[in-house]
Design a protein around this motif. Structure first.
Motif, mmCIF file in Angstrom:
data_model
loop_
_atom_site.group_PDB
_atom_site.id
_atom_site.type_symbol
_atom_site.label_atom_id
_atom_site.label_comp_id
_atom_site.label_asym_id
_atom_site.label_seq_id
_atom_site.Cartn_x
_atom_site.Cartn_y
_atom_site.Cartn_z
ATOM 1 N N PHE A 1 -11.246 6.487 -1.801
ATOM 2 C CA PHE A 1 -11.075 7.387 -0.664
ATOM 3 C C PHE A 1 -12.135 7.123 0.396
ATOM 4 O O PHE A 1 -11.861 7.147 1.589
ATOM 5 C CB PHE A 1 -11.126 8.832 -1.122
ATOM 6 C CG PHE A 1 -10.984 9.812 -0.014
ATOM 7 C CD1 PHE A 1 -12.100 10.424 0.529
ATOM 8 C CD2 PHE A 1 -9.742 10.088 0.521
ATOM 9 C CE1 PHE A 1 -11.965 11.321 1.577
ATOM 10 C CE2 PHE A 1 -9.605 10.988 1.563
ATOM 11 C CZ PHE A 1 -10.715 11.596 2.091
ATOM 12 N N LEU A 2 -13.369 6.867 -0.038
ATOM 13 C CA LEU A 2 -14.437 6.620 0.917
ATOM 14 C C LEU A 2 -14.324 5.242 1.542
ATOM 15 O O LEU A 2 -15.047 4.920 2.473
ATOM 16 C CB LEU A 2 -15.807 6.759 0.234
ATOM 17 C CG LEU A 2 -16.196 8.175 -0.166
ATOM 18 C CD1 LEU A 2 -17.464 8.151 -0.983
ATOM 19 C CD2 LEU A 2 -16.385 9.038 1.066
ATOM 20 N N GLY B 1 -2.453 12.232 -4.265
ATOM 21 C CA GLY B 1 -3.497 13.102 -4.787
ATOM 22 C C GLY B 1 -3.028 13.853 -6.016
ATOM 23 O O GLY B 1 -3.783 14.066 -6.963
ATOM 24 N N LEU B 2 -1.760 14.243 -5.996
ATOM 25 C CA LEU B 2 -1.198 14.956 -7.138
ATOM 26 C C LEU B 2 -1.248 14.087 -8.385
ATOM 27 O O LEU B 2 -1.559 14.558 -9.482
ATOM 28 C CB LEU B 2 0.252 15.338 -6.826
ATOM 29 C CG LEU B 2 0.845 16.483 -7.646
ATOM 30 C CD1 LEU B 2 0.043 17.749 -7.410
ATOM 31 C CD2 LEU B 2 2.300 16.699 -7.243
ATOM 32 N N SER C 1 -0.255 11.515 1.181
ATOM 33 C CA SER C 1 -1.502 12.039 0.608
ATOM 34 C C SER C 1 -1.234 13.011 -0.522
ATOM 35 O O SER C 1 -1.867 12.948 -1.571
ATOM 36 C CB SER C 1 -2.315 12.769 1.675
ATOM 37 O OG SER C 1 -2.944 11.879 2.531
ATOM 38 N N ARG D 1 -11.545 10.052 -11.519
ATOM 39 C CA ARG D 1 -11.899 10.782 -10.307
ATOM 40 C C ARG D 1 -12.867 9.968 -9.444
ATOM 41 O O ARG D 1 -12.756 9.930 -8.230
ATOM 42 C CB ARG D 1 -12.529 12.123 -10.654
ATOM 43 C CG ARG D 1 -12.485 13.096 -9.495
ATOM 44 C CD ARG D 1 -13.305 14.330 -9.731
ATOM 45 N NE ARG D 1 -14.727 14.061 -9.588
ATOM 46 C CZ ARG D 1 -15.633 14.358 -10.493
ATOM 47 N NH1 ARG D 1 -15.284 14.946 -11.619
ATOM 48 N NH2 ARG D 1 -16.886 14.067 -10.292
ATOM 49 N N GLY E 1 -6.557 6.625 -4.652
ATOM 50 C CA GLY E 1 -7.570 7.111 -3.708
ATOM 51 C C GLY E 1 -7.339 6.586 -2.302
ATOM 52 O O GLY E 1 -7.403 7.328 -1.324
ATOM 53 N N ILE F 1 -3.413 11.819 -9.046
ATOM 54 C CA ILE F 1 -4.799 11.813 -9.519
ATOM 55 C C ILE F 1 -5.080 13.097 -10.289
ATOM 56 O O ILE F 1 -5.620 13.092 -11.395
ATOM 57 C CB ILE F 1 -5.799 11.715 -8.343
ATOM 58 C CG1 ILE F 1 -5.524 10.495 -7.487
ATOM 59 C CG2 ILE F 1 -7.230 11.677 -8.872
ATOM 60 C CD1 ILE F 1 -6.360 10.449 -6.229
ATOM 61 N N PRO G 1 -9.841 -2.798 -2.542
ATOM 62 C CA PRO G 1 -9.360 -2.946 -1.170
ATOM 63 C C PRO G 1 -7.861 -3.190 -1.079
ATOM 64 O O PRO G 1 -7.239 -3.550 -2.070
ATOM 65 C CB PRO G 1 -10.127 -4.185 -0.693
ATOM 66 C CG PRO G 1 -10.335 -4.988 -1.917
ATOM 67 C CD PRO G 1 -10.450 -4.030 -3.071
ATOM 68 N N ALA H 1 -11.079 7.161 -7.664
ATOM 69 C CA ALA H 1 -10.330 7.701 -6.537
ATOM 70 C C ALA H 1 -11.267 8.060 -5.390
ATOM 71 O O ALA H 1 -10.969 7.773 -4.230
ATOM 72 C CB ALA H 1 -9.531 8.930 -6.967
ATOM 73 N N SER H 2 -12.421 8.655 -5.724
ATOM 74 C CA SER H 2 -13.365 9.031 -4.666
ATOM 75 C C SER H 2 -13.880 7.804 -3.941
ATOM 76 O O SER H 2 -13.968 7.771 -2.724
ATOM 77 C CB SER H 2 -14.551 9.799 -5.243
ATOM 78 O OG SER H 2 -14.111 10.943 -5.918
ATOM 79 N N VAL I 1 -4.421 8.271 -0.596
ATOM 80 C CA VAL I 1 -4.735 9.592 -0.043
ATOM 81 C C VAL I 1 -5.446 9.424 1.284
ATOM 82 O O VAL I 1 -5.146 10.090 2.273
ATOM 83 C CB VAL I 1 -5.632 10.394 -1.010
ATOM 84 C CG1 VAL I 1 -6.051 11.704 -0.387
ATOM 85 C CG2 VAL I 1 -4.910 10.641 -2.310
ATOM 86 N N ARG I 2 -6.391 8.489 1.297
ATOM 87 C CA ARG I 2 -7.161 8.264 2.521
ATOM 88 C C ARG I 2 -6.265 7.847 3.663
ATOM 89 O O ARG I 2 -6.362 8.380 4.762
ATOM 90 C CB ARG I 2 -8.179 7.191 2.252
ATOM 91 C CG ARG I 2 -8.873 6.727 3.491
ATOM 92 C CD ARG I 2 -9.938 5.755 3.096
ATOM 93 N NE ARG I 2 -11.053 5.869 3.992
ATOM 94 C CZ ARG I 2 -11.522 4.859 4.698
ATOM 95 N NH1 ARG I 2 -10.969 3.703 4.587
ATOM 96 N NH2 ARG I 2 -12.551 5.034 5.490
ATOM 97 N N VAL J 1 -14.712 2.323 -0.193
ATOM 98 C CA VAL J 1 -15.514 1.285 -0.833
ATOM 99 C C VAL J 1 -14.990 0.956 -2.227
ATOM 100 O O VAL J 1 -15.691 0.423 -3.054
ATOM 101 C CB VAL J 1 -17.000 1.697 -0.949
ATOM 102 C CG1 VAL J 1 -17.633 1.744 0.406
ATOM 103 C CG2 VAL J 1 -17.145 3.026 -1.656
#
Lengths: 283, 546, 313
Positions: free
Chosen positions: A221-222, A255-256, A251, A214, A234, A258, A227, A217-218, A237-238, A224
């Motif tokens: 998503f952010l 996401g699913l 997405s 998680r 993640g 994940i 690359p 992925a977060s 999804v982004r 960082v």
């Protein structure tokens, strides 16, 4: 003799427990995907076809195409591979370093213990995502750095797990006995303390593997995390958020993947925990 | 349990009720709300303003002696100056100012009439490196107020109209700052600009917006809009939903075809795609292996389909370009011209997609199995997106170009520190002279040049075509700069470009235009084809008809 | 109790200082020069040097550190490196949104989580229990940002009921709540999952305690047993875990703010990150960490209040 009986009992309880069984099935399936991704991907996940982008799911592309015309299904397979690789390595490293630190703190006591536990307190003063983002900004993006960031976040969790039992076991008679016949400290730790906590650590690792996935992925998503052009769930999804209106499948499916991965490990870990020690609290 | 159920439903009901009581966001009839892709302004002093958002605010408030025709940067028009003439020798320009141009009122001071004293003050300030970020454009110029409505500019070296007029237009140093408020406010001018334009600066809310109100005394007539509010919203979804909920009237969009199509599908929304755009060109660092080998550079050229890269960005947004100077800038080359010249000289200057040729060149250069290289790339979408497609295309030829993604600031730092191998650079420069000088003149070589700017190629100090001699187009650039005749100037620029293309030191990819979405009830008041400020111009003719 | 309080506070203060120092160091060893970021494509060597001086970046690390420390003691978070405005202003504007969001998250979580947890514990190993447990495990497994995106898709894009533009006008309650709905729901659902599990396990534990069996043996009605002993003693566990959940809540709120582009500390942080705004970044990190330290402190003290045994450790 005694050990075999115990293990057999655990195995049968495990098979009877629906939660851990389903969890195990999901986890195994996802791990299978992760390992065999390069071979089961129908299309090269990096191959672009911009003239055919953002097309909905169909025969040639079971989950549609993304903004570069790449096959979403293949990218999800590869993304799972990356996420699991990062997750497993981070958890293993965190387990080794963290448990070691915890056991050391518990066993050594005194100033060493205070120093180590204070450090852990400070590390835990930052929320996961906040600290993770900070570390990634300092180190820069890349797989190795994500692993470092998540490992650092795993260490305090494992350290806590290694600390309390070591403290308790330290007082036991057989430890004193072992030491009196000249067993070295490390031997005591390895042969007597570790086996007792190993089971619990393994169970928690399963749960924290879900957390690690998680986190990866977060961070992706952010922006960082790992690359581009490497596909990670993640970042997929982004990227897909920008096209939610016209092409939600990017997405939603990433996401699913994940969600299912984390759910699988959580079910498994939860079930294992119920079997081995129903009194354990978790983070 | 029952008590809990009752509690729960009450809370839920209450919540639903509150949410339904939302008043619809209504526009405040007459105020245009535009949201730009930015976190905040940097500096709204016109001689320092360099970001899109800065310029977006500044253009509302100031005028120049001359202006680009609104919505069309190909033509010049009078602005503060009604007319002008230049001497035979090209050294003296005389501008005749309009009468009755009123400076905005500021901080308790009423406005006053703008005279040549203000204009001279403004240019002297723009020419002063301590008070302006664009002083370089006014070196060797002196400014004189001949009488209250006449300004004389004297040059040391003659400049063609193509090169001189941009410096006195409503852009950067040409924007006129009135003397009294500039002197009174000092540093405060940078967050409280005072000018002569259609809108008067009212308030700056950091990280949120700049508020301007109508200038009733504007010399072109009272603006139709009551005011303009420029919002800073760096998040695309926020802008999109602001437009949908009608809280915003205009929003900046990304250079993305799916976005354009999505916006156009919304009822009541129209998308504007306009120029001049930014030209994306790949620059090869010829001092780093294997890019010192012309065959490798050509192989890369042959591995790329410009059309595919442009399509990645968007068919209606980007188009392939074939020359280092992009259309519509004076001096650009069309595909036909490049092709013709190639045919005349018996070489291929187009470098259209040809993977067989690419592989052969690579093999000749010693890379029969393909080659691997690394390069830095910024995370910014407008660079990263087309570059990802380039990388995917190169892979098909066996060129494994590994992209190291870093943040935008570090990217700019690295490329200027000569750390990169292949550099993608998107930009628009005021003239072909500026573009060629910045990117290809030996003085601009990064790190080691006399005045390093962005010559990543190191052209002027390297042997580009492997004939044993150092190659340079310095003499062509300098000769063109000094020419007064526009046609002759263009011809020299074109010659320079043919050489660049032949040497394959850079590979022109695309020109990508700007995308903005607006409510259909917004009428710009002019034909929006191209603007230098990179956002739609808003002036006295712009209106909202709700 | 007083000695215990003093001891706990004495530990919290150096923790805070160390947290500040770590943040200070981390933020400054990060690559990317804020002066270069500000000047962007137009950065030349001279302009970067000049701007660095203006921003105070040319002073030694130690000098900058002391300045930061001094400022914090006065409640001054310094000025943003990007626009030079006082950061406390920005914080004052963003904080209410974050507070709203986290409050809604924890209240929602408590309202739905506690009853569900208690119910599933009492109905252990029945179908309702399995459903409850699976749902809460599912909630835990849901990445916060994914849930936010799905909700956004369902209720902002497909069925446009709710907006996604920021947080709404803070002075207009209705508008405010309208913007709070989806982000709050996202965070609330996640917290419900956590609280359900916690409530369930703490109830289960207490059910097995001797004194409950004793109470039952004494003949107290089931209801009385539950309400009197169970809930009161579960308070301890709840208190202990509030500290843990505070961290989850804060981390979750950051993700939610990003997904919904909602103003708040999380959005401030990510924005400051992208712009290399050292001072703002530092300020937000310090606030986050201080919040956690503070909550842990309060939790410890409350724990000490409830359970006297803890005070003498």
């Amino acid at each position: 003799m005694k050990k075999n009986g115990k293990h057999r009992k655990i195995l049968t309880t495990f098979l009877k427990n629906r939660t851990s069984l389903i969890g195990a099935c999901i986890s195994v399936a996802m791990i299978f995907i992760a390992i065999f991704a390069p071979w089961i991907s129908p299309i090269d996940p990096l191959k672009q076809n911009v003239y055919y982008r953002l097309t909905p799911p169909e025969r040639g592309h079971l989950l549609g195409t993304d903004e570069y015309g790449r096959d979403v299904l293949s990218r999800i397979f590869t993304g799972t591979r990356i996420s699991f690789f990062v997750g497993i390595v981070s958890v293993i490293l965190g387990m080794v370093i963290g448990t070691g630190m915890g056991m050391l703190a518990g066993y050594a006591g005194g100033k060493v213990e205070t120093a180590l536990m204070r450090t852990l307190d400070i590390m835990m003063a930052f929320p996961d995502e906040v600290f993770g983002v900070m570390v990634m900004i300092v180190l820069g993006t890349g797989v190795e750095n994500v692993i470092i960031a998540i490992t650092v976040l795993m260490i305090p969790r494992f350290a806590r797990m290694g600390h309390a039992p070591t403290l308790a076991l330290k007082e036991q008679d057989y430890i004193a006995a072992a030491k009196s016949i000249g067993a070295s400290d490390s031997r005591v730790l390895m042969r007597h303390v570790l086996p007792n906590i190993f089971g619990d650590i393994l169970v928690m690792s399963t749960l924290w593997l879900g957390t690690a996935i998680r986190l990866e992925a977060s961070l992706s998503f952010l922006g960082v995390g790992v690359p581009p052009p490497t596909p990670t769930l993640g970042s997929m999804v982004r990227a897909g958020v920008d096209f939610m209106g016209v092409a939600p499948w990017v997405s939603v499916f990433a996401g699913l993947a994940i969600l299912v991965s984390i759910f699988g490990f959580n079910l498994l870990g939860d079930g294992l925990r119920d079997i081995t020690d129903p009194k354990l609290y978790a983070r | 349990m029952k008590k809990m159920k009752v509690m729960f439903s009450t809370v839920l009901g209450f919540g639903v009720l509150l949410c339904l009581l939302v008043p619809l966001a209504v526009g405040s009839g007459g105020v245009l709300k535009i949201a730009l892709d930015a976190a905040d302004i940097s500096d709204i002093h016109p001689h320092y303003a360099h970001t899109t958002q800065d310029r977006g605010v500044v253009h509302l408030i100031f005028n120049g002696l001359v202006r680009y025709k609104t919505g069309d940067i190909g033509k010049f028009e009078p602005d503060l100056a009604e007319s002008w003439e230049v001497s035979e020798d090209g050294l003296t320009w005389t501008f005749h100012l309009r009468h009755g141009v009123m400076v905005h009122p500021w901080k308790g001071n009423p406005g006053y009439e703008l005279t040549s004293e203000d204009v001279v003050y403004s240019f002297q300030s723009a020419a002063n490196p301590a008070k302006s970020g664009c002083a370089g454009g006014y070196v060797g110029m002196s400014f004189e107020a001949v009488d209250p409505y006449t300004v004389r500019v004297t040059l040391k070296k003659p400049l063609s109209e193509t090169l001189f007029l941009p410096r006195v237009t409503d852009y950067m140093g040409g924007l006129v700052i009135p003397k009294k408020p500039a002197e009174e406010l000092g540093e405060g001018f940078r967050t409280n600009p005072v000018g002569t334009g259609p809108f008067i600066f009212k308030k700056y809310l950091p990280k949120e917006k700049v508020i301007t109100v109508r200038n009733e005394k504007y010399f072109r007539g009272v603006p139709k809009l009551e005011g303009v509010e420029v919002f800073f919203m760096s998040d695309l979804s926020s802008r999109k939903f602001g437009l949908r909920s009608k809280e915003l009237d205009v929003i900046e969009g990304p250079p993305s075809q799916p976005w354009v199509e999505e916006m156009q599908a919304l009822p009541g929304v129209k998308v504007d795609v306009f120029g001049p755009g930014e030209a994306g060109v790949l620059y090869f660092n010829v001092t780093k292996k294997p890019f010192d080998d012309i065959r490798v550079r050509r192989a890369i050229g042959y591995s790329i389909s410009r059309d595919e890269v442009a399509t990645t960005i968007g068919k209606t947004i980007a188009a392939p370009i074939y020359s280092p100077i992009p259309p519509p800038q004076a001096g650009f080359l069309t595909r036909a011209e490049v092709k013709l010249r190639g045919q005349q000289e018996g070489k291929d200057l187009l470098y259209d997609l040809d993977r067989k040729k690419a592989r052969k060149l690579l093999a000749d250069a010693g890379f029969p199995k393909g080659l691997t290289t690394e390069f830095y790339m910024t995370e910014r979408g407008e660079y990263a997106i087309p570059m990802q497609n380039v990388v995917a295309q190169l892979r098909e030829s066996g060129i494994n170009a590994k992209m190291i993604t870093i943040d935008h600031a570090t990217y700019h730092h690295n490329i200027r520190a000569d750390m990169n191998t292949i550099v993608l650079y998107n930009c628009w420069r005021a003239s072909a002279d500026m573009k060629l000088t910045h990117m290809y003149h030996s003085g601009s070589i990064v790190v080691t040049g006399k005045k390093p700017i962005s010559n990543f190629i190191h052209l002027g100090k390297v042997d580009a075509d492997e004939d044993g001699k150092v190659d340079s187009i310095d003499y062509l650039i300098e000769a063109a700069r000094d020419m007064l005749d526009a046609q002759g100037q263009r011809a020299l620029w074109q010659e320079a470009q043919y050489k660049l293309i032949d040497w394959c030191v850079s590979y022109p990819l695309f020109i990508k235009r700007f995308t903005y979405a607006r409510q259909k009830y917004v009428d710009w008041g002019y034909d929006l084809k191209s603007t230098l400020i990179l956002s739609p111009q808003i002036n006295e003719l712009t209106s909202i008809s709700k | 109790m007083i000695a215990y309080t003093i001891r706990r506070i004495l530990i919290a203060v150096p923790t805070l200082i160390i947290v500040l120092t770590i943040t200070f160091i981390l933020v400054r060893i990060a690559p990317g020069d804020p002066a270069e970021v500000r000047l962007g494509d137009y950065a030349t060597k001279e302009s970067v040097e000049a701007l660095r001086k203006e921003m105070g970046l040319d002073k030694s690390m130690w000098a900058q550190y002391l300045e930061t420390l001094k400022g914090l003691l006065h409640g001054d978070f310094g000025r943003s490196m990007i626009n030079g405005r006082p950061i406390s202003e920005e914080i004052k504007r963003s904080l209410p949104y974050t507070v709203q969001l986290t409050l809604m998250g924890i209240i929602f979580g408590a309202i739905f989580g506690i009853p569900t947890g208690v119910y599933t514990a009492l109905k252990r190993n029945t179908l309702s229990d399995y459903i409850g447990r699976t749902l809460s495990l599912g909630g835990l497994s849901f990445p916060t940002f994914y849930l936010g995106i799905l909700l956004m898709f369902a209720f902002s894009i497909k069925i446009p009921i709710f907006p996604v533009v920021g947080g709404g006008d803070i002075h207009n309650l209705a508008d405010n709540l309208h913007h709070l709905a989806l982000p709050g729901l996202t965070l609330g659902l996640i917290m419900t999952a956590y609280v359900t599990r916690m409530a369930r396990s703490s109830v289960l534990n207490t059910l097995n305690e001797d004194y409950v069996r004793t109470a039952r043996a004494k003949g107290l009605t089931e209801r009385k047993v539950i309400y009197k002993h169970l809930l009161r003693n579960s308070l301890l566990a709840i208190t202990a875990l509030i500290g843990v959940y505070a961290i989850v809540l804060i981390g979750g709120s950051v993700m939610v703010e990003i997904v919904f582009s909602r103003p708040g500390l999380g959005k401030m942080m990510i924005g400051a990150l992208k712009q290399r705004d050292y001072t703002t970044l530092q300020a937000v990190m310090i606030i986050f960490a201080s919040l956690v330290v503070l909550i842990n402190l309060i939790t410890d003290l409350t724990y000490g209040l409830i359970d006297p045994r803890v005070r003498y450790k």
